[in-house]
Enzyme design. Sequence first.
Site, PDB file in Angstrom:
ATOM      1  N   GLU A 256     -16.289   5.557   4.792  1.00  0.00           N
ATOM      2  CA  GLU A 256     -15.497   4.954   5.868  1.00  0.00           C
ATOM      3  C   GLU A 256     -15.480   5.892   7.063  1.00  0.00           C
ATOM      4  OE1 GLU A 256     -11.267   4.474   5.275  1.00  0.00           O
ATOM      5  OE2 GLU A 256     -11.220   6.058   3.780  1.00  0.00           O
TER       6      GLU A 256
ATOM      7  N   ARG B 272       0.837  -1.203   0.000  1.00  0.00           N
ATOM      8  CA  ARG B 272       0.000   0.000   0.000  1.00  0.00           C
ATOM      9  C   ARG B 272       0.874   1.256   0.000  1.00  0.00           C
ATOM     10  NH1 ARG B 272      -4.412   0.164   4.507  1.00  0.00           N
ATOM     11  NH2 ARG B 272      -2.624   0.694   5.816  1.00  0.00           N
TER      12      ARG B 272
ATOM     13  N   LYS C   6      -2.613   6.578   1.543  1.00  0.00           N
ATOM     14  CA  LYS C   6      -2.492   6.910   2.969  1.00  0.00           C
ATOM     15  C   LYS C   6      -1.582   8.127   3.108  1.00  0.00           C
ATOM     16  CE  LYS C   6      -2.406   4.458   7.364  1.00  0.00           C
ATOM     17  NZ  LYS C   6      -3.661   5.000   7.886  1.00  0.00           N
TER      18      LYS C   6
HETATM   19  N1  PLP Z   1      -9.328   3.914   6.780  1.00  0.00           N
HETATM   20  C1  PLP Z   1      -8.576   4.909   7.268  1.00  0.00           C
HETATM   21  C2  PLP Z   1      -8.945   6.300   6.924  1.00  0.00           C
HETATM   22  C3  PLP Z   1      -7.470   4.611   8.085  1.00  0.00           C
HETATM   23  O1  PLP Z   1      -6.710   5.591   8.581  1.00  0.00           O
HETATM   24  C4  PLP Z   1      -7.176   3.275   8.391  1.00  0.00           C
HETATM   25  C5  PLP Z   1      -6.009   2.939   9.198  1.00  0.00           C
HETATM   26  O2  PLP Z   1      -4.990   2.512   8.706  1.00  0.00           O
HETATM   27  C6  PLP Z   1      -7.999   2.278   7.862  1.00  0.00           C
HETATM   28  C7  PLP Z   1      -9.059   2.632   7.070  1.00  0.00           C
HETATM   29  C8  PLP Z   1      -7.735   0.845   8.158  1.00  0.00           C
HETATM   30  O3  PLP Z   1      -6.681   0.324   7.391  1.00  0.00           O
HETATM   31  P1  PLP Z   1      -5.816  -0.863   7.923  1.00  0.00           P
HETATM   32  O4  PLP Z   1      -6.748  -1.973   8.241  1.00  0.00           O
HETATM   33  O5  PLP Z   1      -4.916  -1.207   6.779  1.00  0.00           O
HETATM   34  O6  PLP Z   1      -5.091  -0.377   9.110  1.00  0.00           O
HETATM   35  C1  COI Z   2      -3.953   2.773  11.585  1.00  0.00           C
HETATM   36  O1  COI Z   2      -4.923   2.118  11.930  1.00  0.00           O
HETATM   37  O2  COI Z   2      -2.813   2.280  11.505  1.00  0.00           O
HETATM   38  C2  COI Z   2      -4.078   4.168  11.240  1.00  0.00           C
HETATM   39  O3  COI Z   2      -3.229   4.648  10.541  1.00  0.00           O
HETATM   40  C3  COI Z   2      -5.169   4.964  11.780  1.00  0.00           C
HETATM   41  C4  COI Z   2      -4.613   6.250  12.308  1.00  0.00           C
HETATM   42  C5  COI Z   2      -5.521   7.353  11.967  1.00  0.00           C
HETATM   43  C6  COI Z   2      -4.328   6.155  13.752  1.00  0.00           C
END
Ligand code: PLP
Ligand code: COI
Length: 340
Positions: free
Chosen positions: A220, A81, A184
């Site tokens: 989301e 990612r 991200k």
């Molecule tokens: N959506 C947002 C906006 C996030 O900041 C996060 C955190 O990483 C997620 C979703 C969840 O992603 P992941 O499961 O890869 O941590």
């Molecule tokens: C994560 O879940 O790793 C994130 O980056 C979320 C963050 C906004 C704390």
Amino acid sequence: MTVELDWENLGFSYRKLPFRYISYYKDGKWDDGQLTEDATLHLSESSPALHYGQQAFEGLKAYRTKDGSIQLFRPDKNAERLQRTADRLLMPQVPTEKFIDAAKQVVRANEEFVPPYGTGATLYLRPLLIGVGDIIGVKPADEYVFTIFAMPVGNYFKGGLAPTNFIVSEHYDRAAPYGTGAAKVGGNYAASLLPGKYAHDHQFSDVIYLDPATHTKIEEVGSANFFGITRDNQFITPLSPSILPSVTKYSLLYLAKERFGMEAIEGDVKIDELDKFAEAGACGTAAVISPIGGIQYRDDFHVFYSETEVGPVTRKLYDELTGIQFGDIKAPEGWIVKVD
Ligand code: PLP
Ligand code: COI
């Protein structure tokens, strides 16, 4: 050996640990990178990361297992990612092998801060990629810094596995339809600070964003993806080009289907069809699975399973996911990377 900390009540706060990893990109290539005790970055005042948001970050965790060993959960997915985000912002990719090696180095160097098994706490790793150097026009940097630092964390949302409430953002979006929502990048989070403050000031855990084009479908949460469980055992999570492709969400889609025989769907979640969900939750690395008690949308407060109790399917998914992450349940092939 671990240090003495109040592991059960860490919350999600920065803590300066002894070591972090840092690597520099110059003249078209990455150096070997190294651990450092210096927690401060020294950058040119004109760095594109500071002015034009040419930066990206990631989030993943290291888990202490029952036998005392330490493991990472799908770090290759975070590396991939970050590579997609880097492509979107014209930054150099960090190769997967370098990313995972750096993560392991940081965990090993700070091993005494990896929380003990059974506390529910984990070591959160924060990889960061930034464009630096002497550039003032709006263009990509020539030089970059990639760093990973870490800190022990507990629950992201106050409730942990207890449900909390969320509010739909009507007047602000976190990302544009063809913007950087799937990357991200800090800019998405900068856009979420104001609605996030409104939510917190009104006792909600976080904001739920609607699709920026029509404002009719859930996108989301500000810091996690959304999922709902229908009354006929479907696991549904929004499909949109402007949400973050969550590693946790894809893991849950897999587990719901392969381990629990549910119908796992990425599709539309219309904001006026919340009635079809028996349970709902937020999922992500920091959020893990955080049950959603209710959602405030305009004047309507919609309660899912309960405002105080976690629903049975949400709990089942939580137990399976965290069982895998902490090494108690057999993981699908390739999901666990040992830090030895
Ligand atoms: N959506 C947002 C906006 C996030 O900041 C996060 C955190 O990483 C997620 C979703 C969840 O992603 P992941 O499961 O890869 O941590
Ligand atoms: C994560 O879940 O790793 C994130 O980056 C979320 C963050 C906004 C704390």
